[in-house]
Write an enzyme that holds these catalytic residues in place. Structure first.
Site, mmCIF file in Angstrom:
data_model
loop_
_atom_site.group_PDB
_atom_site.id
_atom_site.type_symbol
_atom_site.label_atom_id
_atom_site.label_comp_id
_atom_site.label_asym_id
_atom_site.label_seq_id
_atom_site.Cartn_x
_atom_site.Cartn_y
_atom_site.Cartn_z
ATOM 1 N NE ARG A 91 -2.981 2.759 2.633
ATOM 2 C CZ ARG A 91 -3.251 3.484 3.691
ATOM 3 N NH1 ARG A 91 -2.782 3.137 4.863
ATOM 4 N NH2 ARG A 91 -3.975 4.561 3.581
ATOM 5 C CG HIS A 180 -9.744 6.856 2.768
ATOM 6 N ND1 HIS A 180 -10.454 7.878 3.329
ATOM 7 C CD2 HIS A 180 -8.933 6.374 3.740
ATOM 8 C CE1 HIS A 180 -10.097 8.019 4.599
ATOM 9 N NE2 HIS A 180 -9.167 7.118 4.869
ATOM 10 N NE ARG A 241 -5.955 12.960 9.246
ATOM 11 C CZ ARG A 241 -6.168 11.877 8.518
ATOM 12 N NH1 ARG A 241 -7.033 11.883 7.528
ATOM 13 N NH2 ARG A 241 -5.508 10.781 8.768
#
Ligand code: ADP
Length: 399
Positions: A91, A180, A241
Site C-alpha cells: 500500500r 482512501h 482532523r
C-alpha cells in the site's frame, strides 16, 4: 498464488497473506512500535489463536524478517518456505499525478514514489522502507505498488484544481489528489454487484467514515470528485482532523494563541475533528454516541455537526453527478454505526430515501438498508483494502 499485502506506517507494519485465487485470508498480523522500546509482533494464522511476540525491532527490515519467520515457522507457520509467497503488494499513500493505477515496482517506480515524498512526508517514506526491506529479504519476489491516490486520478480538472494562482499547480502540483482510493474503488465496484447493475451505468457516492473519513463521487465507473485534497486534512470532520475550514482561521488563531504554522497544523491534524469539537471527550464515535444519548451538549453538537458535513457532501456530489443511484457507507463508523447512518439518511428525504430499520440494524455483511420503494438506494459495504491490494497485485503479476 499467495500474496503478502504490506501496509507500512512510520512505526508500524500491518500484513496479510491472502490466497489470490480463493481470496481466502491465510494469516494476518501487525508489528507495532518499530524502532521504539517495547516493540511487538501480533501474528494470527486464520482460525488459530493470536501469537504475541514482544521483541526488539530496530527497523522495518527486522520487522519484515520476523513476519516472514512467523509465516514459515514449523509449528505456527502457514507456508513451507518463502517460495510459496508469489508476490508482495505494497500500500502506498501518495502516487501524485504519476500513478493512475497499480504498478509493478521497479527501480524507476521507486524513484517516482520517492519524488512524491514531499506530498506525503509522513507516509511515503515509510512505504518506501517497506519496499526496500522486502527487496532485501525476498529479492526474487515481484512487488506491486497500490496507491491510495490512484483511483481519484480520473477526476476532471474542474474538480481537482483549487482557486489558487495556477502557477502553484504548475510549479508544485498543488491540487486535489484524494485518498482512501483503494477503499472507494473496492466499495463502489462491490456496490454495483450488490445492486445487480453495470458499474459503468451507475452514479454512486461512497462515504468512507473511519477515523480518517472521505466521500467520493463515482460516475459511470470513474471517480469524478472526492473530499480529501492535497493532503488527507480536507473534507469531512474526522477523528482528530478538522476537515474543511476557512483558511484565514490559521492566521487568526496564530495571532490569538501565539502559535507557529507548524503548531497550528498539529492542532488541525491531531487536536481537531470530533475530538476537538467534543472538548476532548473522545475521537471514538462510540463514546460520542453514548454522550449524545445521555443528552450531553458535547455529544449532541459533535454528532450533529459531523452528520451535517456528510450530508452536505452528499448533496454536493449529487449535484456534481446530476443525480445519484446509491449511497454507500463503509469503514469503522460507516459499517458499524446504524445510528450515524440514520442521522445522515434522515436528512436525505429529498432523495427519496427511507431506511429499512431492520436492515440498518444488521452488521458485518453487504446490505441494502433502504426500503424497496426508495428511489435512491443506501448500502453498507464492508471495505477490504487488503483484499483489493491482493487482487490488484495478482492481476499485475499474472501478466
Ligand atoms: P481508520 O482505519 O481510519 O483508523 P476505522 O475504519 O477502523 O478507522 O474506523 C475507526 C472508527 O470507527 C473508530 O474511531 C470508531 O469511532 C468507529 N467505530 C467502530 N465501531 C463502531 C461502532 N460500533 N459504533 C460507532 N462507531 C464505531
Amino acid at each position: 498464488m499467495n500474496i503478502l499485502v504490506i501496509n507500512c506506517g512510520s512505526s508500524s507494519l500491518k500484513f496479510q497473506l491472502i490466497d489470490a485465487v480463493t481470496e481466502e485470508l491465510i494469516a494476518k498480523g501487525l508489528c507495532e512500535r518499530i524502532g521504539i522500546e517495547g516493540s511487538q509482533l501480533v501474528y494470527q494464522p486464520t482460525g488459530k489463536d493470536k501469537i504475541t511476540t514482544v521483541t526488539p525491532m530496530e527497523d522495518h527490515t527486522q520487522a519484515i524478517r520476523l513476519v516472514l519467520k512467523s509465516l514459515t515457522d514449523e509449528t505456527s507457520g502457514v507456508v513451507k518456505d518463502l517460495s510459496e509467497i508469489g508476490a508482495v503488494g505494497h500500500r502506498i499513500v501518495h502516487g501524485g499525478e504519476k500513478f493512475a493505477s497499480s504498478t509493478l515496482i521497479t527501480d524507476e517506480v521507486v524513484q517516482a514514489i520517492t519524488d512524491c515524498n514531499e506530498l506525503a512526508p509522513l507516509h511515503n517514506p515509510a512505504n518506501l522502507i517497506g519496499i526496500a526491506a522486502c527487496k532485501e529479504l525476498m529479492p526474487e519476489t515481484p512487488m506491486v505498488g497500490v496507491f491510495d491516490t490512484a483511483f481519484h486520478q480520473t477526476m476532471p480538472q474542474e474538480a481537482y484544481l483549487y482557486g489558487l494562482p495556477y502557477e502553484y499547480y504548475e510549479k508544485y502540483k498543488v491540487r486535489r489528489y484524494g485518498f482512501h482510493g483503494t477503499s472507494h474503488s473496492y466499495v463502489s465496484k462491490r456496490a454495483a454487484e450488490v445492486l445487480g447493475k453495470k458499474y459503468e451505468d451507475l452514479k454512486l457516492i461512497v462515504c468512507h467514515l473511519g477515523n480518517g473519513a472521505s466521500v467520493s463521487a463515482v460516475k459511470n465507473g470513474k471517480c469524478i470528485d472526492t473530499s480529501m485534497g492535497l493532503t488527507p486534512l480536507e473534507g469531512l470532520i474526522m477523528g482528530t482532523r478538522s476537515g474543511d475550514i476557512d483558511p484565514a482561521i490559521i492566521e487568526f488563531i496564530a495571532h490569538k494563541e501565539g502559535k507557529s504554522i507548524d503548531e497550528i497544523m498539529t492542532v488541525l491534524n491531531k487536536k481537531s475533528g470530533v475530538l476537538g469539537l467534543s472538548s476532548n471527550l473522545s475521537s471514538d464515535f462510540r463514546d460520542l454516541q453514548a454522550s449524545y444519548e445521555k443528552g450531553e451538549d458535547a455529544g449532541i453538537r459533535t454528532m450533529e455537526t459531523f452528520a451535517y458535513r456528510v450530508t452536505k457532501y452528499i448533496g454536493a456530489y449529487t449535484a456534481a453527478m446530476n443525480g445519484v443511484d446509491a449511497i454507500c457507507f463503509t469503514a469503522g463508523l460507516g459499517e458499524n454505526s446504524s445510528f450515524m447512518r440514520d442521522m445522515v439518511c434522515s436528512r436525505l428525504g429529498y432523495l427519496g430515501i427511507t431506511l429499512d430499520e431492520e436492515q440498518n440494524a444488521k452488521r458485518g455483511e453487504d446490505l441494502v438498508i433502504t426500503t424497496p420503494d426508495s428511489t435512491t438506494k443506501v448500502l453498507v459495504i464492508p471495505t477490504n483494502e487488503e483484499l483489493a491490494i491482493a487482487r490488484e497485485t495478482f492481476a499485475i503479476v499474472k501478466k
